[in-house]
Design a protein around this motif. Structure first.
Motif, PDB file in Angstrom:
ATOM      1  N   MET A  55       0.832  -1.211   0.000  1.00  0.00           N
ATOM      2  CA  MET A  55       0.000   0.000   0.000  1.00  0.00           C
ATOM      3  C   MET A  55       0.864   1.257   0.000  1.00  0.00           C
ATOM      4  O   MET A  55       0.364   2.370   0.158  1.00  0.00           O
ATOM      5  CB  MET A  55      -0.912  -0.003   1.237  1.00  0.00           C
ATOM      6  CG  MET A  55      -1.981  -1.080   1.194  1.00  0.00           C
ATOM      7  SD  MET A  55      -2.611  -1.554   2.836  1.00  0.00           S
ATOM      8  CE  MET A  55      -3.119  -0.004   3.524  1.00  0.00           C
ATOM      9  N   TYR A  69      -0.867   8.116   6.318  1.00  0.00           N
ATOM     10  CA  TYR A  69      -1.782   7.379   5.443  1.00  0.00           C
ATOM     11  C   TYR A  69      -3.205   7.758   5.853  1.00  0.00           C
ATOM     12  O   TYR A  69      -3.778   7.193   6.769  1.00  0.00           O
ATOM     13  CB  TYR A  69      -1.551   5.872   5.578  1.00  0.00           C
ATOM     14  CG  TYR A  69      -2.243   5.061   4.509  1.00  0.00           C
ATOM     15  CD1 TYR A  69      -1.730   4.999   3.215  1.00  0.00           C
ATOM     16  CD2 TYR A  69      -3.426   4.364   4.781  1.00  0.00           C
ATOM     17  CE1 TYR A  69      -2.365   4.254   2.225  1.00  0.00           C
ATOM     18  CE2 TYR A  69      -4.055   3.621   3.797  1.00  0.00           C
ATOM     19  CZ  TYR A  69      -3.526   3.574   2.526  1.00  0.00           C
ATOM     20  OH  TYR A  69      -4.163   2.846   1.540  1.00  0.00           O
ATOM     21  N   PHE A  79      -9.730   8.231   3.016  1.00  0.00           N
ATOM     22  CA  PHE A  79     -10.154   8.912   1.788  1.00  0.00           C
ATOM     23  C   PHE A  79     -11.570   9.482   1.934  1.00  0.00           C
ATOM     24  O   PHE A  79     -12.013  10.289   1.145  1.00  0.00           O
ATOM     25  CB  PHE A  79     -10.060   7.983   0.568  1.00  0.00           C
ATOM     26  CG  PHE A  79     -11.029   6.835   0.556  1.00  0.00           C
ATOM     27  CD1 PHE A  79     -12.290   6.976  -0.010  1.00  0.00           C
ATOM     28  CD2 PHE A  79     -10.673   5.604   1.094  1.00  0.00           C
ATOM     29  CE1 PHE A  79     -13.176   5.911  -0.028  1.00  0.00           C
ATOM     30  CE2 PHE A  79     -11.559   4.533   1.070  1.00  0.00           C
ATOM     31  CZ  PHE A  79     -12.821   4.686   0.510  1.00  0.00           C
ATOM     32  N   TYR A 139     -10.567   3.895   5.013  1.00  0.00           N
ATOM     33  CA  TYR A 139      -9.250   3.834   4.373  1.00  0.00           C
ATOM     34  C   TYR A 139      -9.279   2.855   3.198  1.00  0.00           C
ATOM     35  O   TYR A 139     -10.077   1.926   3.183  1.00  0.00           O
ATOM     36  CB  TYR A 139      -8.190   3.338   5.357  1.00  0.00           C
ATOM     37  CG  TYR A 139      -7.977   4.202   6.568  1.00  0.00           C
ATOM     38  CD1 TYR A 139      -6.916   5.102   6.628  1.00  0.00           C
ATOM     39  CD2 TYR A 139      -8.828   4.109   7.675  1.00  0.00           C
ATOM     40  CE1 TYR A 139      -6.701   5.879   7.765  1.00  0.00           C
ATOM     41  CE2 TYR A 139      -8.632   4.883   8.806  1.00  0.00           C
ATOM     42  CZ  TYR A 139      -7.566   5.777   8.843  1.00  0.00           C
ATOM     43  OH  TYR A 139      -7.362   6.549   9.952  1.00  0.00           O
ATOM     44  N   THR A 140      -8.352   3.047   2.267  1.00  0.00           N
ATOM     45  CA  THR A 140      -8.129   2.047   1.227  1.00  0.00           C
ATOM     46  C   THR A 140      -7.200   0.988   1.813  1.00  0.00           C
ATOM     47  O   THR A 140      -6.109   1.319   2.296  1.00  0.00           O
ATOM     48  CB  THR A 140      -7.452   2.689  -0.004  1.00  0.00           C
ATOM     49  OG1 THR A 140      -8.265   3.764  -0.457  1.00  0.00           O
ATOM     50  CG2 THR A 140      -7.277   1.688  -1.126  1.00  0.00           C
ATOM     51  N   ARG A 195      -5.656  -3.289   1.432  1.00  0.00           N
ATOM     52  CA  ARG A 195      -5.441  -4.388   0.475  1.00  0.00           C
ATOM     53  C   ARG A 195      -5.241  -5.705   1.200  1.00  0.00           C
ATOM     54  O   ARG A 195      -4.911  -5.730   2.378  1.00  0.00           O
ATOM     55  CB  ARG A 195      -4.187  -4.105  -0.363  1.00  0.00           C
ATOM     56  CG  ARG A 195      -4.407  -3.072  -1.454  1.00  0.00           C
ATOM     57  CD  ARG A 195      -3.203  -3.032  -2.358  1.00  0.00           C
ATOM     58  NE  ARG A 195      -3.244  -1.882  -3.246  1.00  0.00           N
ATOM     59  CZ  ARG A 195      -2.220  -1.445  -3.939  1.00  0.00           C
ATOM     60  NH1 ARG A 195      -1.053  -2.063  -3.842  1.00  0.00           N
ATOM     61  NH2 ARG A 195      -2.325  -0.407  -4.731  1.00  0.00           N
ATOM     62  N   VAL A 214      -9.597  -2.555   7.907  1.00  0.00           N
ATOM     63  CA  VAL A 214      -9.549  -1.159   8.365  1.00  0.00           C
ATOM     64  C   VAL A 214      -9.309  -1.088   9.870  1.00  0.00           C
ATOM     65  O   VAL A 214      -8.507  -0.270  10.346  1.00  0.00           O
ATOM     66  CB  VAL A 214     -10.859  -0.422   7.981  1.00  0.00           C
ATOM     67  CG1 VAL A 214     -10.932   0.932   8.670  1.00  0.00           C
ATOM     68  CG2 VAL A 214     -10.946  -0.237   6.472  1.00  0.00           C
TER      69      VAL A 214
END
Length: 680
Positions: A25, A36, A39, A144-145, A147, A152
């Motif tokens: 990420m 970080y 969004f 949050y984004t 992966r 989260v």
């Protein structure tokens, strides 16, 4: 040790496998982790449905009013519906693939529902449900984004642990004097509140601080570039006889508008100054930028240098060549055209004459930046529709001379907020006036069922000897999009307008094929041109009076305006018809605005507000900064403040000698801001 140098594995709870997921990420260090940011923030505070807009996400509290109804579909899909009394509204709550909720619902039970609200159907599509009376506190969930297998909640736990261990070690780039001036939070407090906001008031103050820092850092880079650019190019002023330039202006077939005169004076002043010109010339379609470019090129040649004009397409290069040659060759200037189509002996001859200084002005596509193209003394570089070229392409052309003056031209009117952020290192000139006698293009919005009437209107124009464009969003049929495509429309219109030649143009044609199609249209060998948006920047056809755009809601306002500007170039009244069954509020609004205004600057501001800055140019080569928090549309006041502060700091002494500015100066040094090669 700096937080940038501490690995994420130094954070409590982060092992090697989680560090690998974080690395995917882009999170490598403790600094990366703390910065970080979410969004978006989901608001779980209870809403009154009368204040919730259509398709907006909302959380409401109500009482179950009916027995739930459950339906099953193939592939184990389900739909659960239940009536819920929310305040004075009796709504339907719909749960997709959440059949298990049925057994948890009972009439009279209090439920808190979160989902998307359909104001027309009085339906809430629920993705989250809580049972019983919930606490009424303000509830803000950062999103949050993430992966892989990292969730989260786990990410937030890592961020919290990082704050506990290292939060006080964060370096504040914004000095105390500026923080006090604007009542800004210190960086550790602001960042913590961005991740763990207790209320919207806390979040607002945190965001305000982060936006200012982001815009200040960006503007410092821009202002430093501007300062270095000027300092490096001292003593390069061009010397030309002003009376000769005035005589050239007087010889033009039409008088300059006051706006053309104003921007011409700004450019001529730059050419004679002791720093290199770095100017953006904005002007609506048809406002007369080419004439201004011709005057600038004439002045550069009069000062014993050469000029170059680089454009994105061969069609546009030919158009500019024809108009500039007609203006400049009568004054004894040698003008040449260089594109990839110019080959063999003719190409060698142009390159030889250019290197010898026999060619005064060279016009072309990116063929101009090939290594074999050598100028004897390049003094002025003009780039048209400059956002279509990458930074490196523009730079290569600039380096073909010794600090030549640079003028960027665009027919995409750019709102002030965007001009400051994208072109903050440039001076900006605006042609905000149209030449006298130019008729406003009449614009209409038609639905698809009115197509016969539209084609009848096109027939009338063609019967009077005029020409027309028909624009489609796609080249060929798509199974994903239900929109008109150029190949099918071309076939239909060939059948409809049998007595006329119907041409077809799209991006898959070779340059030579496109050129041939446009040449046929320009000479009226073809009367109707069906095309994709490749004609957005195209050849000048004064006889074309009709622009029909299929599925117009699929285009942004600025692009629609560019397409509309292909007509209205002659003395006859011109028309633009937008065919659209726009269903969304945004699409309808764009159609309405297009029919109500022809001012490109008004449209560009509306486009920016509707679509946001990321989509404004339509490509990533625009140089648009990628801000994490700031939004140049809504934060334009902060942008102005940051720009003024940056200019004051760059041209003052505090940034360089005041100890409290050391963290800011260090950051800028690490970013290569004081090194023009890296900054460019």
């Amino acid at each position: 040790m700096k937080l940038e140098q501490l690995s994420v594995t130094d954070v409590n709870g982060v092992g090697d496998s989680k560090a690998e997921e974080l690395r995917s990420m882009g999170i490598l260090s403790v600094h990366d982790l703390l910065n970080y940011l979410p969004f978006r923030y989901d608001d779980h505070s209870l809403k009154d449905l009368s204040e919730v807009k259509h398709e907006e996400r909302a959380t409401v509290e109500g009482k179950v009013h009916s027995e739930p109804s459950l339906r099953y579909f193939p592939k184990k899909k389900s739909k659960l519906s239940v009536r819920v009394l929310v305040g004075r509204y009796l709504i339907t709550a719909v749960f997709f693939n959440q059949h298990y909720v049925k057994n948890q619902l009972s009439i009279g039970q209090t439920v808190t529902l979160t989902g998307k609200w359909d104001v027309h159907k009085m339906t809430l599509t629920v993705n989250e449900v809580k049972f019983g009376i919930q606490p009424k506190d303000e509830s803000i969930d950062p999103v949050y984004t993430v992966r892989g297998r990292l969730g989260v909640k786990q990410l937030r736990r890592f961020i919290k642990n990082a704050f506990l261990s290292y939060g006080n070690n964060l370096t504040d780039k914004v000095p105390e004097s500026l923080r006090e001036m604007y009542k800004l939070l210190p960086i550790n407090q602001a960042l913590y509140n961005m991740h763990f906001p207790q209320s919207y008031q806390h979040l607002k103050h945190a965001r305000r601080r982060m936006v200012y820092e982001e815009l200040l850092l960006f503007q410092l880079k821009m202002q430093m570039f501007r300062k270095i650019n000027r300092e490096q190019s001292e003593g390069k002023g061009l010397h030309f006889a002003k009376e000769k330039v005035e005589s050239f202006i007087a010889s033009l077939p039409f008088p300059l508008t006051s706006a053309q005169r104003r921007v011409t004076d700004e450019i001529l002043k730059d050419l004679t100054s002791n720093y290199r010109m770095n100017r953006l010339l904005q002007g609506d379609v048809g406002s007369g930028k080419t004439v201004v470019a011709a005057i600038a090129l004439y002045a550069a040649v009069e000062a014993s240098t050469q000029g170059a004009l680089m454009v994105p397409t061969e069609i546009l290069a030919e158009q500019h060549f024809q108009s500039l040659e007609s203006m400049l060759s009568s004054c004894g200037l040698s003008v040449a055209l260089l594109t990839s189509s110019v080959k063999g002996k003719r190409r060698k001859d142009i390159l030889s004459r250019l290197a010898d200084g026999e060619i005064d002005v060279l016009i072309g596509t990116h063929a101009l930046i090939q290594e074999e193209v050598v100028f004897k003394r390049l003094g002025l570089v003009i780039t048209d529709e400059q956002h279509r070229f990458g930074v490196k392409q523009r730079r290569v052309l600039r380096e073909k001379g010794e600090n030549p003056d640079v003028l960027f031209m665009t027919a995409t009117p750019i709102p002030r907020t965007l001009a400051i952020s994208v072109f903050g290192d440039m001076d900006v000139s605006v042609i905000d006036e149209m030449p006298a006698g130019r008729k406003v293009i009449e614009t209409y919005w038609a639905k698809h069922h009115m197509l016969d009437r539209v084609l009848g209107f096109v027939q009338k124009e063609l019967d009077q000897g005029r020409q027309a464009y028909v624009i489609c969003p796609l080249i060929e049929e798509s199974d994903k999009l239900d929109v008109q495509n150029a190949i099918d429309v071309h076939a239909q219109l060939q059948h409809y307008f049998k007595q006329y030649k119907v041409g077809l143009m799209h991006g898959r044609l070779t340059s030579a094929e496109k050129e041939e199609v446009m040449r046929e249209f320009a000479t009226n060998a073809c009367q109707l041109l069906v095309s994709t948006t490749v004609v957005e920047v195209g050849v000048n056809v004064p006889n074309a009076t009709m622009m029909v755009i299929y599925d117009a809601e699929r285009f942004g306002l600025s692009q629609l305006h560019q397409l509309r500007g292909r007509v209205g170039r002659g003395s006859e009244q011109s028309y633009c018809i937008l065919i659209s069954d726009a269903k969304s509020q945004d699409g309808k609004e764009r159609m309405r605005i297009m029919t109500e205004t022809s001012d490109g600057f008004v449209l560009s501001q509306k486009d920016l507000e509707l679509r946001g800055p990321g989509d404004f140019f339509g490509n990533k080569q625009s140089g648009l900064p990628d801000f994490k928090v700031a939004d140049v549309v809504h934060d334009y006041r902060v942008l102005e403040v940051a720009r003024n502060d940056a200019a004051r700091l760059v041209n003052g002494t505090e940034l360089y000698y005041d100890a409290s500015f050391e963290p800011l100066k260090s950051y800028l040094e690490d970013e290569g801001v004081f090194d023009p090669e890296r900054l460019d």
